[in-house]
Every structure is written in structure tokens, then in C-alpha cells.
Scaffold this motif. Structure first.
Motif, PDB file in Angstrom:
ATOM      1  N   LYS A 168      47.672  12.681  21.112  1.00 17.28           N
ATOM      2  CA  LYS A 168      47.483  13.465  22.338  1.00 17.28           C
ATOM      3  C   LYS A 168      46.068  13.267  22.896  1.00 17.28           C
ATOM      4  CE  LYS A 168      48.021  18.181  23.985  1.00 17.28           C
ATOM      5  NZ  LYS A 168      48.278  19.578  23.618  1.00 17.28           N
ATOM      6  N   SER A 169      45.078  13.280  22.018  1.00 19.09           N
ATOM      7  CA  SER A 169      43.690  13.110  22.430  1.00 19.09           C
ATOM      8  C   SER A 169      43.427  11.701  22.970  1.00 19.09           C
ATOM      9  CB  SER A 169      42.763  13.396  21.257  1.00 19.09           C
ATOM     10  OG  SER A 169      41.432  13.227  21.622  1.00 19.09           O
ATOM     11  N   VAL A 184      37.616  13.289  14.807  1.00 14.41           N
ATOM     12  CA  VAL A 184      38.953  12.706  14.691  1.00 14.41           C
ATOM     13  C   VAL A 184      39.409  12.604  13.232  1.00 14.41           C
ATOM     14  CG1 VAL A 184      38.451  10.228  14.556  1.00 14.41           C
ATOM     15  CG2 VAL A 184      40.400  11.005  15.851  1.00 14.41           C
ATOM     16  N   HIS A 195      44.850  11.437  26.332  1.00 17.46           N
ATOM     17  CA  HIS A 195      44.029  12.226  27.256  1.00 17.46           C
ATOM     18  C   HIS A 195      42.876  11.389  27.794  1.00 17.46           C
ATOM     19  CE1 HIS A 195      40.445  14.835  27.962  1.00 17.46           C
ATOM     20  NE2 HIS A 195      41.302  15.418  28.775  1.00 17.46           N
ATOM     21  N   MET A 201      41.901  15.319  12.196  1.00 18.50           N
ATOM     22  CA  MET A 201      43.062  15.502  13.068  1.00 18.50           C
ATOM     23  C   MET A 201      44.330  14.895  12.480  1.00 18.50           C
ATOM     24  SD  MET A 201      41.455  14.554  16.750  1.00 18.50           S
ATOM     25  CE  MET A 201      42.731  15.264  17.748  1.00 18.50           C
ATOM     26  N   ASN A 244      36.046  11.914  25.422  1.00 20.14           N
ATOM     27  CA  ASN A 244      36.309  13.308  25.117  1.00 20.14           C
ATOM     28  C   ASN A 244      35.656  13.567  23.761  1.00 20.14           C
ATOM     29  OD1 ASN A 244      38.141  12.262  23.249  1.00 20.14           O
ATOM     30  ND2 ASN A 244      39.945  12.897  24.365  1.00 20.14           N
ATOM     31  N   HIS A 245      35.961  14.657  23.099  1.00 19.27           N
ATOM     32  CA  HIS A 245      35.273  14.974  21.837  1.00 19.27           C
ATOM     33  C   HIS A 245      35.640  14.037  20.691  1.00 19.27           C
ATOM     34  CE1 HIS A 245      33.223  18.513  23.199  1.00 19.27           C
ATOM     35  NE2 HIS A 245      34.344  19.004  23.719  1.00 19.27           N
ATOM     36  N   GLN A 246      36.812  13.425  20.763  1.00 16.23           N
ATOM     37  CA  GLN A 246      37.275  12.601  19.652  1.00 16.23           C
ATOM     38  C   GLN A 246      37.127  11.099  19.878  1.00 16.23           C
ATOM     39  OE1 GLN A 246      39.345  14.980  21.114  1.00 16.23           O
ATOM     40  NE2 GLN A 246      38.942  16.567  19.620  1.00 16.23           N
ATOM     41  N   GLU A 271      48.026  15.137  17.000  1.00 14.92           N
ATOM     42  CA  GLU A 271      46.859  15.562  17.795  1.00 14.92           C
ATOM     43  C   GLU A 271      46.017  14.369  18.213  1.00 14.92           C
ATOM     44  OE1 GLU A 271      44.256  18.794  16.625  1.00 14.92           O
ATOM     45  OE2 GLU A 271      45.949  19.703  15.570  1.00 14.92           O
TER      46      GLU A 271
END
Length: 119
Positions: free
Chosen positions: A99-100, A89, A103, A92, A25-27, A96
């Protein structure tokens, strides 16, 4: 993280990178490789110098390891995992980041089968 849950050797990291699959994902980027002989999972963390200086990288490493340590019963056994942190990241907060991270694990379908809790 207890010793039996650590992925530490360079050859183990290389094997996961070369033969494993990845999800991102993005992080975070999660690399994983099945290890049927293991009774649990092994987990490694990598944070590039592009992300920040040593203080920032070590802080991220500690936070990522702590998230997994506190929720290790949610992780599917019989796998080697490597978690890479990406630049976003850094800004963050812990919640968060947690959660990421979950995910990306859920995206790879690597949560234990009986785990229905969504965080």
C-alpha cells in the motif's frame, strides 16, 4: 523481475539519481527519470546498511521487487525507477508495504493512465 525490466548498472543508477526527480513518503523514496526510447520501464532497488543487516536488506529487496513484478502493468512505461527503502519499512507487513509503495508511485503520478484500481 525479468531482465529487460531491471536497472542494474551503476551508471544507470547514477544517471537517475543525478537527473531524475524524486518523491517520498515515510517508508520509501522513489527516483524516476523519463526514458522515451524504452518501450517499457526499468526498475532498481536500493536498501541502505542503516536499515538493517544483510538478511533484513535482502528480504526487503525481494519483497519490493515482488510487489512491482506482480503489478508491473500498473507502472507507467518509458521510465527508469529506483526505489529506496527507509527504516520504518522493516516492521511493516507485506500488505502495508504494498500500500505504501503504490502510494509513493501514485504521488509521483506514475501509474498508467487507464489504471483506476486503488490499492
Amino acid at each position: 523481475m525479468e531482465k529487460e525490466y531491471r536497472l542494474a548498472k551503476r551508471e544507470d543508477f547514477s544517471k537517475v539519481y543525478r537527473y531524475g526527480k524524486s518523491v517520498a513518503n515515510h517508508q520509501f523514496v522513489l527516483y524516476y527519470l523519463p526514458q522515451p526510447k524504452l518501450e517499457h520501464f526499468r526498475f532498481g532497488v536500493s536498501v541502505s546498511k542503516k536499515v538493517g543487516n544483510a538478511v533484513v536488506r535482502n528480504r526487503l529487496r525481494r519483497m519490493m521487487k515482488e510487489i512491482v513484478r506482480l503489478n508491473k502493468e500498473r507502472m507507467a512505461p518509458h521510465y527508469d525507477y529506483i526505489l529506496l527503502a527507509r527504516k520504518p519499512v522493516v516492521e511493516m507487513p507485506y500488505a502495508e508495504m504494498e500500500k505504501s509503495l503504490w502510494h509513493v508511485v501514485r504521488k509521483a503520478s506514475l501509474l498508467k493512465k487507464n489504471d483506476s484500481s486503488k490499492k
